[in-house]
Scaffold this motif. Structure first.
Motif, mmCIF file in Angstrom:
data_model
loop_
_atom_site.group_PDB
_atom_site.id
_atom_site.type_symbol
_atom_site.label_atom_id
_atom_site.label_comp_id
_atom_site.label_asym_id
_atom_site.label_seq_id
_atom_site.Cartn_x
_atom_site.Cartn_y
_atom_site.Cartn_z
ATOM 1 N N GLU A 400 0.828 -1.084 0.089
ATOM 2 C CA GLU A 400 -0.196 -0.092 0.093
ATOM 3 C C GLU A 400 0.834 1.496 -0.049
ATOM 4 O O GLU A 400 0.522 2.052 -0.552
ATOM 5 C CB GLU A 400 -0.876 -0.119 1.299
ATOM 6 C CG GLU A 400 -1.981 -0.964 1.301
ATOM 7 C CD GLU A 400 -2.744 -1.020 2.518
ATOM 8 O OE1 GLU A 400 -3.220 0.045 3.039
ATOM 9 O OE2 GLU A 400 -3.169 -2.090 2.935
ATOM 10 N N TYR A 401 1.922 0.987 0.565
ATOM 11 C CA TYR A 401 2.842 2.201 0.762
ATOM 12 C C TYR A 401 3.571 2.536 -0.555
ATOM 13 O O TYR A 401 3.654 3.542 -0.989
ATOM 14 C CB TYR A 401 4.052 2.286 1.727
ATOM 15 C CG TYR A 401 4.880 3.111 1.785
ATOM 16 C CD1 TYR A 401 4.678 4.445 2.746
ATOM 17 C CD2 TYR A 401 6.009 3.397 1.148
ATOM 18 C CE1 TYR A 401 5.477 5.669 2.625
ATOM 19 C CE2 TYR A 401 6.944 4.356 1.166
ATOM 20 C CZ TYR A 401 6.667 5.359 1.743
ATOM 21 O OH TYR A 401 7.592 6.441 2.002
ATOM 22 N N VAL A 402 3.893 1.393 -1.180
ATOM 23 C CA VAL A 402 4.597 1.586 -2.609
ATOM 24 C C VAL A 402 3.569 2.280 -3.717
ATOM 25 O O VAL A 402 3.942 3.297 -4.161
ATOM 26 C CB VAL A 402 5.122 0.197 -3.013
ATOM 27 C CG1 VAL A 402 5.458 0.245 -4.583
ATOM 28 C CG2 VAL A 402 6.141 -0.212 -2.326
ATOM 29 N N VAL A 403 2.450 1.832 -3.399
ATOM 30 C CA VAL A 403 1.178 2.444 -4.301
ATOM 31 C C VAL A 403 1.229 3.993 -4.216
ATOM 32 O O VAL A 403 1.123 4.788 -5.039
ATOM 33 C CB VAL A 403 -0.154 1.701 -4.141
ATOM 34 C CG1 VAL A 403 -1.266 2.623 -4.767
ATOM 35 C CG2 VAL A 403 0.101 0.410 -4.645
ATOM 36 N N ASP A 464 1.855 0.921 12.430
ATOM 37 C CA ASP A 464 2.267 0.857 10.830
ATOM 38 C C ASP A 464 0.930 1.430 9.979
ATOM 39 O O ASP A 464 1.389 1.812 8.810
ATOM 40 C CB ASP A 464 2.877 -0.272 10.455
ATOM 41 C CG ASP A 464 4.399 -0.438 10.805
ATOM 42 O OD1 ASP A 464 4.761 0.589 11.293
ATOM 43 O OD2 ASP A 464 4.832 -1.605 10.882
ATOM 44 N N VAL A 465 -0.396 0.749 10.472
ATOM 45 C CA VAL A 465 -1.175 1.303 9.513
ATOM 46 C C VAL A 465 -1.389 2.852 9.422
ATOM 47 O O VAL A 465 -1.714 3.427 8.238
ATOM 48 C CB VAL A 465 -2.635 0.774 10.102
ATOM 49 C CG1 VAL A 465 -3.816 1.464 9.701
ATOM 50 C CG2 VAL A 465 -2.946 -0.675 10.028
ATOM 51 N N ARG A 469 0.019 3.664 5.730
ATOM 52 C CA ARG A 469 -1.295 3.824 4.912
ATOM 53 C C ARG A 469 -1.754 5.380 4.975
ATOM 54 O O ARG A 469 -2.279 5.637 3.770
ATOM 55 C CB ARG A 469 -2.456 2.857 5.694
ATOM 56 C CG ARG A 469 -3.775 2.822 4.721
ATOM 57 C CD ARG A 469 -4.644 2.088 5.414
ATOM 58 N NE ARG A 469 -4.391 0.572 5.338
ATOM 59 C CZ ARG A 469 -4.871 -0.238 6.142
ATOM 60 N NH1 ARG A 469 -5.891 -0.259 6.782
ATOM 61 N NH2 ARG A 469 -4.210 -1.613 5.951
ATOM 62 N N PHE A 470 -1.440 6.044 5.930
ATOM 63 C CA PHE A 470 -1.803 7.532 5.941
ATOM 64 C C PHE A 470 -0.816 8.568 6.135
ATOM 65 O O PHE A 470 -0.935 9.772 6.071
ATOM 66 C CB PHE A 470 -2.972 7.645 6.965
ATOM 67 C CG PHE A 470 -3.961 6.800 7.069
ATOM 68 C CD1 PHE A 470 -4.817 6.769 5.710
ATOM 69 C CD2 PHE A 470 -4.229 5.643 7.707
ATOM 70 C CE1 PHE A 470 -5.931 5.943 5.920
ATOM 71 C CE2 PHE A 470 -5.411 4.789 7.726
ATOM 72 C CZ PHE A 470 -6.141 4.781 6.744
ATOM 73 N N GLY A 471 0.588 8.028 6.749
ATOM 74 C CA GLY A 471 1.353 9.155 6.848
ATOM 75 C C GLY A 471 1.840 10.062 5.692
ATOM 76 O O GLY A 471 2.040 9.554 4.398
ATOM 77 N N LYS A 472 2.610 10.865 6.023
ATOM 78 C CA LYS A 472 3.372 11.761 4.869
ATOM 79 C C LYS A 472 4.244 11.267 3.972
ATOM 80 O O LYS A 472 5.125 10.506 4.725
ATOM 81 C CB LYS A 472 3.911 13.139 5.561
ATOM 82 C CG LYS A 472 3.993 14.358 4.726
ATOM 83 C CD LYS A 472 4.709 15.436 5.511
ATOM 84 C CE LYS A 472 4.786 16.693 4.528
ATOM 85 N NZ LYS A 472 5.401 17.722 5.383
ATOM 86 N N ILE A 473 4.199 11.286 2.673
ATOM 87 C CA ILE A 473 5.149 10.685 1.946
ATOM 88 C C ILE A 473 6.372 11.636 1.901
ATOM 89 O O ILE A 473 7.513 11.031 1.968
ATOM 90 C CB ILE A 473 4.479 10.403 0.545
ATOM 91 C CG1 ILE A 473 3.532 9.388 0.626
ATOM 92 C CG2 ILE A 473 5.794 9.980 -0.604
ATOM 93 C CD1 ILE A 473 3.986 8.073 0.864
#
Length: 483
Positions: A400-403, A464-465, A469-473
């Motif tokens: 999900e993070y990679v996406v 980690d969710v 899943r929601f943290g700043k890139i």
């Protein structure tokens, strides 16, 4: 010769690799991708291990993919069922058509000038090359060629058969035989009850005990919820229920180890014969969750001991004899077959060589960003799951993070991203803070973790969710650039 190019190249067609491909294809149907798999089949670990009773130590509501509900009644599933689940996931999404089997990756070289990786793999005795904009490793960390087997004195004079669970002979006949399983980890705890029904007797010979927790093979709440709510909603609720229970047990083990030790001891005592020597055979020297808890579905190993089909011997091996094993105490254990369930070996990134702009990447000198990327290594992601929970919980979050990362790069026209650690106050720590023997033997070969975020490998799914899943890139540690 023209070198083929794909947008995303995934290494490994096991549980993580198939899940990664599903996420990439679902989010970016027009992006090209391929999977290189060193072996000749889908499934990774679940295709490799063929020993009797092979199963998961995690329930399938958390070991299963977030996007594909587990619908079978058994929550603690056997290896063939898990393998079928992975293969069906690949077939239903057409992922199997993107897999190149028997492609063992030996080298991956990054060019900043071209913003791409050149990946070299061995196939049919020849080397083949592909290029990719983004390299995604789902290789796990087990060494598939061989497990860990200590050199026991006198093994050559043993007149029976010695096997390692990682290379189980398909024609091994143990019916009516005396079997000794050396070890006390998850593999040994699985093998003993699985072999006990056909063998004359199975002895688990351990140097020291491990914690064993009994758990129902079927999750009655999950099965009932599926009847009431349907597969998808029931799966989501059960998944979070099991995450919460596992997290509670882990946190309680770390904060109140004495209480958890007492509970596990009492549970074992209830399932063993009266006056059984629990102190010797089922009381470990370490604290709960210093090493992973072994799982006994429906108390199978305790049941085998209670019925006299299996036994536990605790002691140090002095030597093999022609008919069995002699211990330091002087006692002997007779055997026709000895199974060396003595552990696994780790191999970082499948043993491939990593090069960035002509310089070899020395993995122990790198630091893992969010437990999934490497400092100074662009457009590169790897998957390492939790040691205190299901592997797939983390694998799904990494995907999900990679996406999210690729979408961010698309939106801003970036061609590369690279985690950069330029904070001198961040100190190095082992990537895996885990006391299992197979980890301690190889952890020096792995990248390091850092003393604080984003350089820590988290072991909390809920945390980690929020972060993956929601943290700043664009968090300052991740640097972006255009070609």
């Amino acid at each position: 010769m023209t070198t083929e190019h794909v947008d995303v190249l995934i290494i490994g067609a096991g549980l993580s690799g198939i899940g990664a491909a599903h996420h990439i294809h679902s989010a970016f149907p027009r992006r090209t991708y391929a999977i290189l798999e060193a072996r000749e089949a889908i499934g990774g670990t679940w295709d490799l291990f063929r020993y009797p009773g092979v199963r998961s130590d995690s329930d399938m509501h958390t070991l299963g993919y977030r996007f594909r509900p587990w619908t079978q009644a058994k929550s603690i599933a056997d290896g063939p069922s898990i393998l079928e689940y992975i293969r069906q996931t690949a077939a239903d999404a057409g992922i199997d058509r993107h897999i190149r089997f028997s492609h063992r990756v030996v080298k991956a070289s990054w060019s900043t000038e071209e913003s791409k990786w050149t990946v070299t793999a061995e196939h049919d005795g020849k080397q083949v090359e592909l290029t990719t904009s983004f390299l995604y490793l789902c290789t796990g960390y087990y060494h598939y060629e061989a497990g860990h087997t200590p050199e026991f004195p006198g093994m050559s004079q043993f007149g029976g058969t010695v096997v390692h669970p990682q290379h189980w002979p398909a024609d091994l006949d143990y019916k009516g035989k005396k079997v000794v399983v050396i070890g006390s980890g998850a593999t040994a705890v699985t093998l003993v009850p699985a072999m006990a029904s056909d063998a004359e007797h199975v002895t688990m010979l351990q140097r020291s005990p491990s914690y064993i927790a009994t758990m129902p093979g079927e999750d009655k709440i999950a099965n009932r919820l599926r009847e009431l709510l349907g597969n998808r909603r029931a799966y989501s609720i059960t998944r979070w229920k099991n995450v919460a229970v596992a997290t509670l047990i882990y946190q309680l083990s770390r904060r109140r180890p004495g209480l958890v030790k007492s509970l596990l001891r009492k549970a074992a005592a209830r399932q063993l014969p009266r006056d059984y020597d629990i102190d010797t055979h089922f009381t470990p020297r370490y604290q709960p969750w210093d090493q992973r808890l072994c799982l006994a579905p429906d108390g199978d190993i305790f049941r085998a001991i209670r019925r006299g089909r299996a036994s536990v011997v605790t002691g140090h091996i002095r030597e093999f004899t022609p008919t069995g094993i002699r211990l330091e105490s002087g006692s002997t254990v007779d055997a026709d077959i000895v199974v060396t369930a003595t552990g696994l070996r780790l191999l970082v990134f499948g043993g491939m060589r990593l090069i960035v702009d002509g310089d070899d990447v020395k993995l122990p000198e790198t630091m893992a960003y969010k437990g999934m990327m490497l400092s100074g290594v662009p457009n590169f992601v790897f998957t390492i799951g939790y040691t205190n929970a299901s592997w797939t919980l983390k694998a799904d979050l990494v995907s999900e993070y990679v996406v999210r990362l690729l979408r961010h790069m698309d939106a801003h026209g970036y061609s590369r991203c690279v985690p950069t650690n330029d904070d001198p106050t961040v100190t190095e720590q082992p990537l895996l803070d885990f006391q299992a023997g197979y980890v301690l033997r190889a952890i020096h070969e792995f990248p390091k973790a850092g003393s604080r975020a984003p350089w820590q490998l988290g072991m909390s799914y809920a945390h980690d969710v929020v972060n993956l899943r929601f943290g700043k890139i664009d968090d300052g540690a991740m640097r972006f650039a255009r070609t």
